[in-house]
Design a protein around this motif. Structure first.
Motif, short mmCIF file in Angstrom:
data_model
loop_
_atom_site.label_atom_id
_atom_site.label_comp_id
_atom_site.label_asym_id
_atom_site.label_seq_id
_atom_site.Cartn_x
_atom_site.Cartn_y
_atom_site.Cartn_z
N LYS A 155 -29.25 -1.17 -14.49
CA LYS A 155 -28.93 0.26 -14.42
C LYS A 155 -28.20 0.65 -13.14
O LYS A 155 -27.40 1.59 -13.13
N LYS A 156 -28.47 -0.05 -12.05
CA LYS A 156 -27.87 0.31 -10.77
C LYS A 156 -26.48 -0.27 -10.56
O LYS A 156 -25.76 0.10 -9.63
N TYR A 157 -26.10 -1.20 -11.43
CA TYR A 157 -24.77 -1.81 -11.35
C TYR A 157 -23.71 -0.80 -11.75
O TYR A 157 -23.81 -0.14 -12.78
N GLY A 158 -22.71 -0.63 -10.88
CA GLY A 158 -21.69 0.37 -11.17
C GLY A 158 -20.45 0.15 -10.32
O GLY A 158 -20.20 -0.95 -9.81
N ARG A 159 -19.69 1.21 -10.13
CA ARG A 159 -18.40 1.12 -9.43
C ARG A 159 -18.57 0.59 -8.01
O ARG A 159 -17.79 -0.27 -7.55
N PHE A 218 -16.68 3.61 -16.28
CA PHE A 218 -18.02 4.16 -16.05
C PHE A 218 -18.09 5.68 -16.24
O PHE A 218 -19.13 6.28 -15.99
N LYS A 219 -17.00 6.27 -16.69
CA LYS A 219 -17.02 7.72 -16.93
C LYS A 219 -18.09 8.07 -17.95
O LYS A 219 -18.75 9.11 -17.86
N ASN A 220 -18.26 7.18 -18.91
CA ASN A 220 -19.35 7.31 -19.88
C ASN A 220 -19.97 5.93 -20.07
O ASN A 220 -19.42 5.09 -20.78
N ARG A 221 -21.09 5.69 -19.39
CA ARG A 221 -21.71 4.36 -19.40
C ARG A 221 -22.10 3.89 -20.79
O ARG A 221 -22.26 2.69 -21.03
N ASN A 247 -18.98 -4.76 -25.42
CA ASN A 247 -19.85 -4.59 -24.26
C ASN A 247 -19.66 -3.22 -23.62
O ASN A 247 -18.61 -2.58 -23.78
N ARG A 248 -20.67 -2.79 -22.89
CA ARG A 248 -20.57 -1.55 -22.13
C ARG A 248 -20.16 -1.88 -20.69
O ARG A 248 -20.24 -3.06 -20.28
N PRO A 249 -19.74 -0.90 -19.90
CA PRO A 249 -19.22 -1.19 -18.56
C PRO A 249 -20.17 -1.97 -17.66
O PRO A 249 -19.72 -2.79 -16.86
N GLU A 250 -21.48 -1.74 -17.79
CA GLU A 250 -22.42 -2.45 -16.92
C GLU A 250 -22.61 -3.92 -17.32
O GLU A 250 -23.25 -4.69 -16.60
N ASN A 251 -22.05 -4.31 -18.47
CA ASN A 251 -22.14 -5.70 -18.92
C ASN A 251 -20.96 -6.55 -18.45
O ASN A 251 -20.97 -7.77 -18.60
#
Length: 270
Positions: A155-159, A218-221, A247-251
């Motif tokens: 969940k904390k993985y991002g830009r 990541f605008k919409n995870r 896949n979603r952005p965090e993947n």
């Protein structure tokens, strides 16, 4: 000296002043940094000199950037003036490239107990001069540090995770509690080490493009990649880069995001 001034000085809230006071934490930081006499050091925000003073007793020269006039005056009166050079300046406005390129062939070590309110902005700024940096050590709010080191599929993985991990190898040095600072902040902290990963690329351009791609992703995870990044890459292209369009952005890994940026540059997509 330090404790006496600590009691007198009124921390300025708008500057995010939370001074490190735990001597055990201070000693451990200095020990883990493995500072050598010949190292070229820059400190971001000296505060009351918790790190400035002991480090100035190790190195030949130390450069300090501090925004608070009162602290600059205090340090100038109480440390080795022939060793420490203090700039009264906002670290976010300092021209690092202009300053560092004067020292031809020298790599600097940058460190500091960063004010929480500028830590992310400062990190993104200092990335642009990676070619002049040997390593960096900074104290962050724990929540920000957790985002910096977060791995894919969390969940904390991002830009912030992607951009920093592309440019640096990052290691946790230690954790600090609220009790280790004055005044006591509302959160705990983490001290991180950053070792630049040198890449023969236009850092500024790559940083902008990596930021752009991750911003869209990541605008919409909850959106899958083929939908969120569909304006830039079709499904066939994603598959050719080893990226699952579902896949979603965090993947998506840091390496996979970097491949997307490489393709944008190669094919001049923007």
């Amino acid at each position: 000296m330090y404790n006496k001034f600590l009691k007198k000085h009124s921390p300025i809230k708008r500057l995010g002043q939370n001074f490190l006071k735990n001597s055990f934490i201070i000693s451990k930081i200095i020990d883990q940094m493995n500072i050598q006499y010949q190292d070229h050091m820059i400190e971001i925000g000296s505060g009351l000199g918790a790190l400035t003073v002991p480090i100035s007793q190790i190195v030949k020269k130390l450069i300090v950037l501090e925004i608070d006039e009162k602290l600059v005056f205090f340090l100038s009166k109480n440390i080795f003036s022939n060793i420490v050079r203090i700039f009264l300046v906002n670290a976010l406005n300092f021209n690092y490239k202009l300053f560092l390129k004067k020292y031809d062939g020298i790599l600097f070590r940058i460190f500091g107990n960063l004010p929480y309110n500028i830590s992310t902005l400062f990190l993104l700024k200092i990335m642009k001069v990676n070619e002049y940096i040997f390593d960096m050590h900074f104290m962050f709010q724990k929540e920000v540090a957790d985002r910096i080191i977060a791995l894919p599929n969390t969940k904390k993985y991002g830009r912030l995770s992607i951009v920093t991990q592309y440019f640096y190898n990052i290691k946790i040095i230690l954790h600090a509690t609220q009790e280790d600072f004055f005044p006591k902040p509302k959160v705990d902290s983490t001290f991180l080490k950053f070792i630049p990963i040198f890449k023969k690329k236009n850092i500024k351009k790559y940083l902008i493009l990596l930021g752009y791609v991750t911003q869209i992703a990541f605008k919409n995870r909850r959106k899958i990649i083929k939908n969120s990044l569909g304006i830039l890459f079709n499904e066939k292209t994603l598959l050719s880069l080893g990226i699952n369009p579902l896949n979603r952005p965090e993947n998506i890994t840091v390496l996979q995001y970097s491949k997307l940026v490489d393709l944008i540059i190669l094919e001049n997509l923007l």
